[in-house]
Design a protein around this motif. Structure first.
Motif, PDB file in Angstrom:
ATOM      1  N   SER A  99      20.240 -30.243 -27.998  1.00  0.00           N
ATOM      2  CA  SER A  99      21.533 -30.932 -27.908  1.00  0.00           C
ATOM      3  C   SER A  99      22.295 -30.889 -29.232  1.00  0.00           C
ATOM      4  O   SER A  99      23.508 -31.073 -29.259  1.00  0.00           O
ATOM      5  CB  SER A  99      21.342 -32.381 -27.461  1.00  0.00           C
ATOM      6  OG  SER A  99      20.743 -33.146 -28.496  1.00  0.00           O
ATOM      7  N   LEU A 126      18.594 -27.071 -21.652  1.00  0.00           N
ATOM      8  CA  LEU A 126      18.639 -28.537 -21.677  1.00  0.00           C
ATOM      9  C   LEU A 126      18.230 -29.110 -20.325  1.00  0.00           C
ATOM     10  O   LEU A 126      17.447 -30.068 -20.254  1.00  0.00           O
ATOM     11  CB  LEU A 126      20.030 -29.028 -22.048  1.00  0.00           C
ATOM     12  CG  LEU A 126      20.311 -29.183 -23.530  1.00  0.00           C
ATOM     13  CD1 LEU A 126      21.811 -29.354 -23.787  1.00  0.00           C
ATOM     14  CD2 LEU A 126      19.542 -30.347 -24.112  1.00  0.00           C
ATOM     15  N   ASP A 127      18.757 -28.540 -19.254  1.00  0.00           N
ATOM     16  CA  ASP A 127      18.384 -28.979 -17.913  1.00  0.00           C
ATOM     17  C   ASP A 127      16.875 -28.817 -17.680  1.00  0.00           C
ATOM     18  O   ASP A 127      16.224 -29.704 -17.150  1.00  0.00           O
ATOM     19  CB  ASP A 127      19.162 -28.211 -16.844  1.00  0.00           C
ATOM     20  CG  ASP A 127      20.646 -28.515 -16.846  1.00  0.00           C
ATOM     21  OD1 ASP A 127      21.065 -29.515 -17.473  1.00  0.00           O
ATOM     22  OD2 ASP A 127      21.408 -27.726 -16.239  1.00  0.00           O
ATOM     23  N   ALA A 173      14.681 -31.117 -26.001  1.00  0.00           N
ATOM     24  CA  ALA A 173      15.997 -31.522 -25.503  1.00  0.00           C
ATOM     25  C   ALA A 173      16.848 -32.100 -26.635  1.00  0.00           C
ATOM     26  O   ALA A 173      18.044 -31.797 -26.748  1.00  0.00           O
ATOM     27  CB  ALA A 173      15.846 -32.528 -24.364  1.00  0.00           C
ATOM     28  N   TYR A 174      16.247 -32.924 -27.479  1.00  0.00           N
ATOM     29  CA  TYR A 174      16.989 -33.491 -28.600  1.00  0.00           C
ATOM     30  C   TYR A 174      17.503 -32.380 -29.517  1.00  0.00           C
ATOM     31  O   TYR A 174      18.686 -32.356 -29.878  1.00  0.00           O
ATOM     32  CB  TYR A 174      16.092 -34.459 -29.381  1.00  0.00           C
ATOM     33  CG  TYR A 174      16.725 -34.908 -30.677  1.00  0.00           C
ATOM     34  CD1 TYR A 174      17.673 -35.931 -30.685  1.00  0.00           C
ATOM     35  CD2 TYR A 174      16.406 -34.292 -31.885  1.00  0.00           C
ATOM     36  CE1 TYR A 174      18.279 -36.333 -31.870  1.00  0.00           C
ATOM     37  CE2 TYR A 174      17.003 -34.686 -33.067  1.00  0.00           C
ATOM     38  CZ  TYR A 174      17.937 -35.700 -33.061  1.00  0.00           C
ATOM     39  OH  TYR A 174      18.544 -36.083 -34.229  1.00  0.00           O
ATOM     40  N   PRO A 196      10.860 -33.726 -24.665  1.00  0.00           N
ATOM     41  CA  PRO A 196      11.835 -34.639 -25.294  1.00  0.00           C
ATOM     42  C   PRO A 196      12.348 -34.147 -26.646  1.00  0.00           C
ATOM     43  O   PRO A 196      13.546 -34.254 -26.936  1.00  0.00           O
ATOM     44  CB  PRO A 196      11.053 -35.945 -25.442  1.00  0.00           C
ATOM     45  CG  PRO A 196       9.971 -35.875 -24.417  1.00  0.00           C
ATOM     46  CD  PRO A 196       9.612 -34.429 -24.323  1.00  0.00           C
ATOM     47  N   SER A 210      14.933 -31.372 -19.649  1.00  0.00           N
ATOM     48  CA  SER A 210      15.274 -32.752 -19.283  1.00  0.00           C
ATOM     49  C   SER A 210      14.775 -33.129 -17.911  1.00  0.00           C
ATOM     50  O   SER A 210      14.799 -34.307 -17.524  1.00  0.00           O
ATOM     51  CB  SER A 210      16.797 -32.934 -19.335  1.00  0.00           C
ATOM     52  OG  SER A 210      17.259 -32.722 -20.644  1.00  0.00           O
TER      53      SER A 210
END
Length: 150
Positions: free
Chosen positions: A126, A143-144, A122-123, A119, A147
């Motif tokens: 992004s 990211l994929d 990913a944050y 998590p 996530s």
């Protein structure tokens, strides 16, 4: 080996950055955390060739604050410091810094970083702004990866 981790923005030291040292097969040799002055020291035999990742840890309050960084093919030494500057999340310091951050996430994915890491990864991913289609594509794949449900 030893060194200091600082913010690229103002060169202030960064506390509690996880410094992980890996063999060529990406098995972890050891890891430590930086102190209040951003300093670290890891007991690794001098002359070994290693990869070093500088990153946050999912359980700490700074888990979303810094982009990772990685240095490959480092020859360990107790005479020459391995200092590093990290990018603050949400700030753009150019293509080279963003590519370094992406490489940090690539190593995290390759060493199968624990699911609690995903998590915050990913944050932070992004928040990167890429300067090329190739880097944007790599960022999206990472990211994929981070996530996806475990």
């Amino acid at each position: 080996m030893f060194g200091q981790v600082r913010a690229v923005s103002d060169q202030s030291p960064i506390f509690m950055i996880k410094v992980s040292v890996y063999r060529s097969d990406l098995s972890e040799i050891d890891h430590v955390f930086t102190d209040e002055e951003g300093r670290y020291s890891v007991a690794i035999a001098a002359g070994e060739t290693v990869t070093v990742r500088f990153d946050t840890h999912h359980s700490l309050t700074n888990a979303r604050d810094w982009q990772p960084s990685v240095v490959a093919n480092v020859i360990t030494s107790d005479e020459t410091p391995l200092d590093r500057s990290l990018l603050p999340t949400g700030q753009d310091y150019g293509a080279a810094g963003n590519m370094d951050a992406l490489n940090g996430y690539v190593i995290a994915a390759a060493v199968q970083e624990v699911e609690e890491y995903a998590p915050t990864a990913a944050y932070r991913l992004s928040m990167l702004k890429q300067h090329s289609l190739v880097l944007s594509s790599l960022q999206q794949r990472l990211l994929d990866h981070f996530s996806e449900p475990a």
